[in-house]
Motif scaffolding. Structure first.
Motif, PDB file in Angstrom:
ATOM      1  N   THR A   1      55.807  63.250  46.808  1.00 16.80           N
ATOM      2  CA  THR A   1      55.640  61.799  46.916  1.00 16.80           C
ATOM      3  C   THR A   1      54.649  61.485  48.037  1.00 16.80           C
ATOM      4  O   THR A   1      54.295  62.356  48.838  1.00 16.80           O
ATOM      5  CB  THR A   1      56.977  61.119  47.229  1.00 16.80           C
ATOM      6  OG1 THR A   1      57.379  61.469  48.562  1.00 16.80           O
ATOM      7  CG2 THR A   1      58.057  61.537  46.246  1.00 16.80           C
ATOM      8  N   ASP A   2      54.247  60.229  48.120  1.00 19.88           N
ATOM      9  CA  ASP A   2      53.326  59.826  49.177  1.00 19.88           C
ATOM     10  C   ASP A   2      53.941  60.052  50.554  1.00 19.88           C
ATOM     11  O   ASP A   2      53.224  60.297  51.529  1.00 19.88           O
ATOM     12  CB  ASP A   2      52.954  58.348  49.010  1.00 19.88           C
ATOM     13  CG  ASP A   2      52.128  58.100  47.755  1.00 19.88           C
ATOM     14  OD1 ASP A   2      51.525  59.067  47.253  1.00 19.88           O
ATOM     15  OD2 ASP A   2      52.113  56.955  47.266  1.00 19.88           O
ATOM     16  N   GLY A   3      55.267  59.995  50.637  1.00 18.50           N
ATOM     17  CA  GLY A   3      55.945  60.210  51.903  1.00 18.50           C
ATOM     18  C   GLY A   3      56.243  61.661  52.223  1.00 18.50           C
ATOM     19  O   GLY A   3      56.786  61.965  53.290  1.00 18.50           O
ATOM     20  N   GLY A   4      55.920  62.578  51.311  1.00 20.94           N
ATOM     21  CA  GLY A   4      56.107  63.999  51.564  1.00 20.94           C
ATOM     22  C   GLY A   4      57.360  64.599  50.976  1.00 20.94           C
ATOM     23  O   GLY A   4      57.631  65.790  51.175  1.00 20.94           O
ATOM     24  N   ALA A   5      58.153  63.830  50.222  1.00 21.54           N
ATOM     25  CA  ALA A   5      59.366  64.375  49.614  1.00 21.54           C
ATOM     26  C   ALA A   5      59.010  65.222  48.393  1.00 21.54           C
ATOM     27  O   ALA A   5      58.002  64.999  47.722  1.00 21.54           O
ATOM     28  CB  ALA A   5      60.307  63.249  49.209  1.00 21.54           C
ATOM     29  N   LEU A   6      59.869  66.206  48.108  1.00 20.18           N
ATOM     30  CA  LEU A   6      59.691  67.049  46.933  1.00 20.18           C
ATOM     31  C   LEU A   6      60.492  66.439  45.786  1.00 20.18           C
ATOM     32  O   LEU A   6      61.706  66.228  45.906  1.00 20.18           O
ATOM     33  CB  LEU A   6      60.150  68.480  47.217  1.00 20.18           C
ATOM     34  CG  LEU A   6      59.819  69.539  46.166  1.00 20.18           C
ATOM     35  CD1 LEU A   6      59.750  70.930  46.812  1.00 20.18           C
ATOM     36  CD2 LEU A   6      60.841  69.589  45.025  1.00 20.18           C
ATOM     37  N   VAL A   7      59.811  66.176  44.681  1.00 14.50           N
ATOM     38  CA  VAL A   7      60.455  65.639  43.484  1.00 14.50           C
ATOM     39  C   VAL A   7      60.051  66.493  42.291  1.00 14.50           C
ATOM     40  O   VAL A   7      59.126  67.305  42.357  1.00 14.50           O
ATOM     41  CB  VAL A   7      60.054  64.163  43.239  1.00 14.50           C
ATOM     42  CG1 VAL A   7      60.610  63.266  44.329  1.00 14.50           C
ATOM     43  CG2 VAL A   7      58.532  64.018  43.150  1.00 14.50           C
ATOM     44  N   LYS A   8      60.767  66.287  41.182  1.00 16.86           N
ATOM     45  CA  LYS A   8      60.474  67.043  39.960  1.00 16.86           C
ATOM     46  C   LYS A   8      59.489  66.283  39.084  1.00 16.86           C
ATOM     47  O   LYS A   8      59.530  65.053  39.001  1.00 16.86           O
ATOM     48  CB  LYS A   8      61.768  67.298  39.184  1.00 16.86           C
ATOM     49  CG  LYS A   8      62.726  68.232  39.877  1.00 16.86           C
ATOM     50  CD  LYS A   8      63.983  68.458  39.069  1.00 16.86           C
ATOM     51  CE  LYS A   8      64.828  67.213  38.990  1.00 16.86           C
ATOM     52  NZ  LYS A   8      66.126  67.460  38.318  1.00 16.86           N
ATOM     53  N   SER A   9      58.622  67.029  38.420  1.00 17.51           N
ATOM     54  CA  SER A   9      57.660  66.420  37.515  1.00 17.51           C
ATOM     55  C   SER A   9      58.366  65.896  36.273  1.00 17.51           C
ATOM     56  O   SER A   9      59.533  66.224  35.993  1.00 17.51           O
ATOM     57  CB  SER A   9      56.597  67.444  37.108  1.00 17.51           C
ATOM     58  OG  SER A   9      57.176  68.438  36.280  1.00 17.51           O
ATOM     59  N   ALA A  10      57.661  65.072  35.510  1.00 19.41           N
ATOM     60  CA  ALA A  10      58.218  64.570  34.253  1.00 19.41           C
ATOM     61  C   ALA A  10      58.549  65.732  33.318  1.00 19.41           C
ATOM     62  O   ALA A  10      59.564  65.707  32.620  1.00 19.41           O
ATOM     63  CB  ALA A  10      57.233  63.611  33.596  1.00 19.41           C
TER      64      ALA A  10
END
Length: 323
Positions: free
Chosen positions: A73-82
């Motif tokens: 994310t823009d804030g640096g968090a790790l998220v999963k792709s679609a």
């Protein structure tokens, strides 16, 4: 490494010794750290004589999970792709399992000073070590300055279940001793994606109870060190060799935008050990690591003498993860 390749994850810790880790710590890491941890914590043996290049194929598979399924994310968090969210249940389990092991590896290195975290099954398979009848044993173990660390790693596609800490307690204390020494720490670590935030968070638990039927791991330090480095040598042999840094033996995996390296002196000593000169390997590697060496600025040098460089800025920056 560019700022856009860096992640920050909330890290909640419980029941650790006073003053060791903040209850609400922050874990910062990069794509290089993720790639290194995914490789180092893999369970495939690296012994080419008996297993071919099994560890290389596992390495390629595990590391490719990052550009395919991980976003920032823009804030640096790790998220999963679609794409990750569209996986079927068994595929999601594989992704969560791999991320759980990688984040446990990064946590152990950054917060506890473990430099050579190894999958217990990899050591057991390499040296035909058998355990007690219990199947509740921790995944990973490694040596820190204060002693052995045993870690049970978990990954969850959604939030952590309320009873999961109890499961971690049973598995993490399944090891009574390693090489005759009681572990300094035995922890459980969960990497999960809480449904209300969708951002990776980490929970680490270190209760003191010893589980039922604890096992003693009969370990030889020279074998431990050989088992740790063999997959790195196999991967370097499988990639395209390069001479970008004379201090490191390195190879590139072009399609993955990835470089992997190992300090040349360590690589030479590990090769000698794999050819029969095993005695003294642990002490030799420890001495070489104490000497220290600085790599080029385009890669990350790890405390174990390895080098990893990734180029996934565009991949993890894709805006395909928003709901």
């Amino acid at each position: 490494m560019p700022y856009r390749n860096r992640f920050t994850a909330a890290c909640h810790t419980m029941a650790f010794p006073a003053g060791l880790i903040s209850p609400n710590a922050v874990l910062e890491f990069t794509t290089d750290d993720l790639a290194h941890a995914l490789f180092a914590t893999g369970r495939a043996p690296g012994d080419e004589v008996r297993h071919g290049w099994a560890s290389v194929w596992e390495f390629v598979h595990r590391v490719s999970l990052i550009p395919a399924y991980v976003r920032r994310t823009d804030g640096g968090a790790l998220v999963k792709s679609a794409l990750a969210r569209e996986l079927d249940r068994s595929e999601k389990v594989t992704l969560s399992y791999s991320l759980g092991q990688a984040l446990t590896g990064i946590f152990c290195e950054r917060k506890l000073g473990v430099t050579h975290l190894l999958h217990m099954d990899r050591y057991a398979s390499r040296w035909a070590v058998t355990f007690a009848a219990t199947r509740k044993r921790a995944d990973l173990f490694g040596l820190a300055a204060d002693g052995w660390v045993v870690a049970e790693a978990k990954g969850r596609s959604n939030g952590m279940e309320a009873d999961l800490p109890n499961t971690l307690v049973a598995q993490k204390r399944s090891v009574k001793s390693i090489a005759g020494e009681r572990p300094w720490l035995a922890l459980g670590c969960v990497a999960a994606f809480p449904p209300h935030r969708y951002e990776l968070s980490i929970t680490a638990v270190d209760p003191d109870e010893e589980g039922p039927e604890p096992i003693d791991v009969d370990l030889d330090l020279d074998r431990y060190m050989l088992t740790y480095y063999e997959p790195f040598l196999a991967a370097i042999a499988a990639g395209t060799p390069e001479v970008q840094d004379e201090r490191y033996l390195t190879s590139r995996f072009g399609m993955l935008n990835l470089r992997v390296g190992l300090r040349r002196e360590i690589a030479a000593r590990v090769r000698q050990a794999s050819q029969g000169e095993l005695s003294g390997l642990y002490d030799s590697v420890a001495e070489l690591l104490d000497a220290g060496v600085e790599p080029d600025e385009a890669a990350t040098a790890f405390p174990d003498g390895t080098l990893v460089a990734t180029d996934w800025t565009d991949d993890i920056s894709l805006n395909d993860w928003r709901f």
